[in-house]
Design a protein around this motif. Structure first.
Motif, PDB file in Angstrom:
ATOM      1  N   LEU A 189      11.695   1.543 -30.033  1.00 39.61           N
ATOM      2  CA  LEU A 189      11.812   2.455 -28.906  1.00 39.61           C
ATOM      3  C   LEU A 189      11.702   3.893 -29.424  1.00 39.61           C
ATOM      4  CD1 LEU A 189      14.688   0.757 -26.905  1.00 39.61           C
ATOM      5  CD2 LEU A 189      12.228   0.460 -26.666  1.00 39.61           C
ATOM      6  N   ARG A 190      10.866   4.692 -28.807  1.00 37.27           N
ATOM      7  CA  ARG A 190      10.596   6.055 -29.242  1.00 37.27           C
ATOM      8  C   ARG A 190      11.619   7.040 -28.667  1.00 37.27           C
ATOM      9  NH1 ARG A 190       5.621   7.347 -26.809  1.00 37.27           N
ATOM     10  NH2 ARG A 190       5.601   9.200 -28.110  1.00 37.27           N
ATOM     11  N   ILE A 191      12.875   6.645 -28.625  1.00 38.00           N
ATOM     12  CA  ILE A 191      13.926   7.441 -27.994  1.00 38.00           C
ATOM     13  C   ILE A 191      14.097   8.787 -28.691  1.00 38.00           C
ATOM     14  CG2 ILE A 191      16.391   7.579 -27.484  1.00 38.00           C
ATOM     15  CD1 ILE A 191      16.334   4.480 -27.276  1.00 38.00           C
ATOM     16  N   ARG A 192      14.248   8.761 -29.993  1.00 38.94           N
ATOM     17  CA  ARG A 192      14.517  10.001 -30.732  1.00 38.94           C
ATOM     18  C   ARG A 192      13.379  11.012 -30.547  1.00 38.94           C
ATOM     19  NH1 ARG A 192      18.423  10.485 -34.180  1.00 38.94           N
ATOM     20  NH2 ARG A 192      18.524   8.270 -34.638  1.00 38.94           N
ATOM     21  N   GLU A 193      12.158  10.551 -30.684  1.00 49.04           N
ATOM     22  CA  GLU A 193      10.984  11.423 -30.528  1.00 49.04           C
ATOM     23  C   GLU A 193      10.911  12.029 -29.123  1.00 49.04           C
ATOM     24  OE1 GLU A 193       6.224  10.598 -30.030  1.00 49.04           O
ATOM     25  OE2 GLU A 193       7.361   9.316 -31.396  1.00 49.04           O
ATOM     26  N   THR A 197      19.932  15.492 -27.322  1.00 45.64           N
ATOM     27  CA  THR A 197      20.536  14.645 -28.346  1.00 45.64           C
ATOM     28  C   THR A 197      20.551  13.214 -27.817  1.00 45.64           C
ATOM     29  OG1 THR A 197      22.761  14.863 -27.444  1.00 45.64           O
ATOM     30  CG2 THR A 197      22.046  16.555 -29.054  1.00 45.64           C
ATOM     31  N   LEU A 198      20.910  12.292 -28.696  1.00 50.44           N
ATOM     32  CA  LEU A 198      21.052  10.906 -28.235  1.00 50.44           C
ATOM     33  C   LEU A 198      22.176  10.789 -27.214  1.00 50.44           C
ATOM     34  CD1 LEU A 198      20.521   8.888 -31.532  1.00 50.44           C
ATOM     35  CD2 LEU A 198      18.863   9.407 -29.729  1.00 50.44           C
ATOM     36  N   GLN A 199      23.211  11.609 -27.360  1.00 52.40           N
ATOM     37  CA  GLN A 199      24.298  11.611 -26.371  1.00 52.40           C
ATOM     38  C   GLN A 199      23.773  12.065 -25.014  1.00 52.40           C
ATOM     39  OE1 GLN A 199      27.784  10.631 -26.842  1.00 52.40           O
ATOM     40  NE2 GLN A 199      27.383  10.515 -24.648  1.00 52.40           N
ATOM     41  N   ASP A 200      22.891  13.067 -25.003  1.00 53.11           N
ATOM     42  CA  ASP A 200      22.283  13.517 -23.749  1.00 53.11           C
ATOM     43  C   ASP A 200      21.495  12.384 -23.097  1.00 53.11           C
ATOM     44  OD1 ASP A 200      23.246  16.159 -24.033  1.00 53.11           O
ATOM     45  OD2 ASP A 200      21.446  16.768 -25.157  1.00 53.11           O
ATOM     46  N   VAL A 201      20.729  11.653 -23.907  1.00 54.11           N
ATOM     47  CA  VAL A 201      19.960  10.517 -23.376  1.00 54.11           C
ATOM     48  C   VAL A 201      20.913   9.507 -22.752  1.00 54.11           C
ATOM     49  CG1 VAL A 201      18.436   8.586 -23.952  1.00 54.11           C
ATOM     50  CG2 VAL A 201      18.059  10.819 -25.020  1.00 54.11           C
ATOM     51  N   ALA A 202      21.957   9.159 -23.474  1.00 56.77           N
ATOM     52  CA  ALA A 202      22.930   8.188 -22.965  1.00 56.77           C
ATOM     53  C   ALA A 202      23.549   8.664 -21.659  1.00 56.77           C
ATOM     54  CB  ALA A 202      24.015   7.940 -24.017  1.00 56.77           C
ATOM     55  N   ASP A 203      23.915   9.932 -21.608  1.00 56.20           N
ATOM     56  CA  ASP A 203      24.537  10.478 -20.399  1.00 56.20           C
ATOM     57  C   ASP A 203      23.574  10.460 -19.215  1.00 56.20           C
ATOM     58  OD1 ASP A 203      26.836  10.948 -21.869  1.00 56.20           O
ATOM     59  OD2 ASP A 203      26.456  13.106 -22.102  1.00 56.20           O
ATOM     60  N   HIS A 204      22.345  10.916 -19.426  1.00 56.07           N
ATOM     61  CA  HIS A 204      21.363  10.952 -18.334  1.00 56.07           C
ATOM     62  C   HIS A 204      20.963   9.543 -17.877  1.00 56.07           C
ATOM     63  CE1 HIS A 204      20.890  15.201 -19.498  1.00 56.07           C
ATOM     64  NE2 HIS A 204      20.459  15.353 -18.259  1.00 56.07           N
ATOM     65  N   SER A 256      21.873   2.728 -31.395  1.00 53.33           N
ATOM     66  CA  SER A 256      21.381   1.536 -32.084  1.00 53.33           C
ATOM     67  C   SER A 256      19.872   1.385 -31.903  1.00 53.33           C
ATOM     68  CB  SER A 256      22.098   0.301 -31.548  1.00 53.33           C
ATOM     69  OG  SER A 256      21.525  -0.880 -32.049  1.00 53.33           O
ATOM     70  N   TYR A 257      19.396   1.578 -30.682  1.00 57.81           N
ATOM     71  CA  TYR A 257      17.961   1.458 -30.413  1.00 57.81           C
ATOM     72  C   TYR A 257      17.175   2.550 -31.133  1.00 57.81           C
ATOM     73  CZ  TYR A 257      18.811  -1.908 -26.601  1.00 57.81           C
ATOM     74  OH  TYR A 257      19.156  -2.999 -25.855  1.00 57.81           O
ATOM     75  N   ALA A 258      17.713   3.741 -31.197  1.00 59.98           N
ATOM     76  CA  ALA A 258      17.020   4.863 -31.824  1.00 59.98           C
ATOM     77  C   ALA A 258      16.941   4.707 -33.345  1.00 59.98           C
ATOM     78  CB  ALA A 258      17.710   6.177 -31.472  1.00 59.98           C
ATOM     79  N   ARG A 259      17.899   4.042 -33.933  1.00 59.79           N
ATOM     80  CA  ARG A 259      17.946   3.882 -35.394  1.00 59.79           C
ATOM     81  C   ARG A 259      17.039   2.780 -35.912  1.00 59.79           C
ATOM     82  NH1 ARG A 259      24.254   4.434 -37.190  1.00 59.79           N
ATOM     83  NH2 ARG A 259      24.365   6.682 -36.929  1.00 59.79           N
ATOM     84  N   ARG A 260      16.596   1.902 -35.063  1.00 60.52           N
ATOM     85  CA  ARG A 260      15.851   0.728 -35.503  1.00 60.52           C
ATOM     86  C   ARG A 260      14.372   1.034 -35.653  1.00 60.52           C
ATOM     87  NH1 ARG A 260      18.378  -4.272 -35.448  1.00 60.52           N
ATOM     88  NH2 ARG A 260      16.520  -4.677 -36.659  1.00 60.52           N
ATOM     89  N   ASP A 261      14.017   1.759 -36.713  1.00 63.86           N
ATOM     90  CA  ASP A 261      12.616   2.097 -36.969  1.00 63.86           C
ATOM     91  C   ASP A 261      11.784   0.879 -37.339  1.00 63.86           C
ATOM     92  OD1 ASP A 261      12.848   4.815 -36.404  1.00 63.86           O
ATOM     93  OD2 ASP A 261      13.415   5.305 -38.464  1.00 63.86           O
TER      94      ASP A 261
END
Length: 71
Positions: free
Chosen positions: A6-10, A18-25, A35-40
């Motif tokens: 998943l291209r979450i970080r990009e 931030t990843l926290q912003d993604v989670a909140d939104h 976890s999804y963002a770390r799995r390259d």
């Protein structure tokens, strides 16, 4: 069977999030997003409802969020 990344970080960085912003939104648990963002190397399974919510929060299609990883 293929793996997905998943291209979450990009995509979050493009929005200045931030990843926290993604989670909140997305209203998805932060640990799931992290976890999804770390799995390259990719994952075999994901929670599709969480992936859908993350894609909507980032204003992208699921196809734009998911990248197939070669085995």
């Amino acid at each position: 069977m293929g793996r997905v990344r998943l291209r979450i970080r990009e995509l979050a960085q493009k929005r200045g999030w931030t990843l926290q912003d993604v989670a909140d939104h997305a209203e998805v648990n932060y640990n799931t997003v992290k976890s999804y963002a770390r799995r390259d190397d990719g994952m075999n399974t994901v929670d599709l409802s969480a992936v859908y919510k993350i894609a909507r929060a980032l204003e992208v299609t699921i196809e734009e969020l998911i990248e197939l990883v070669e085995d």
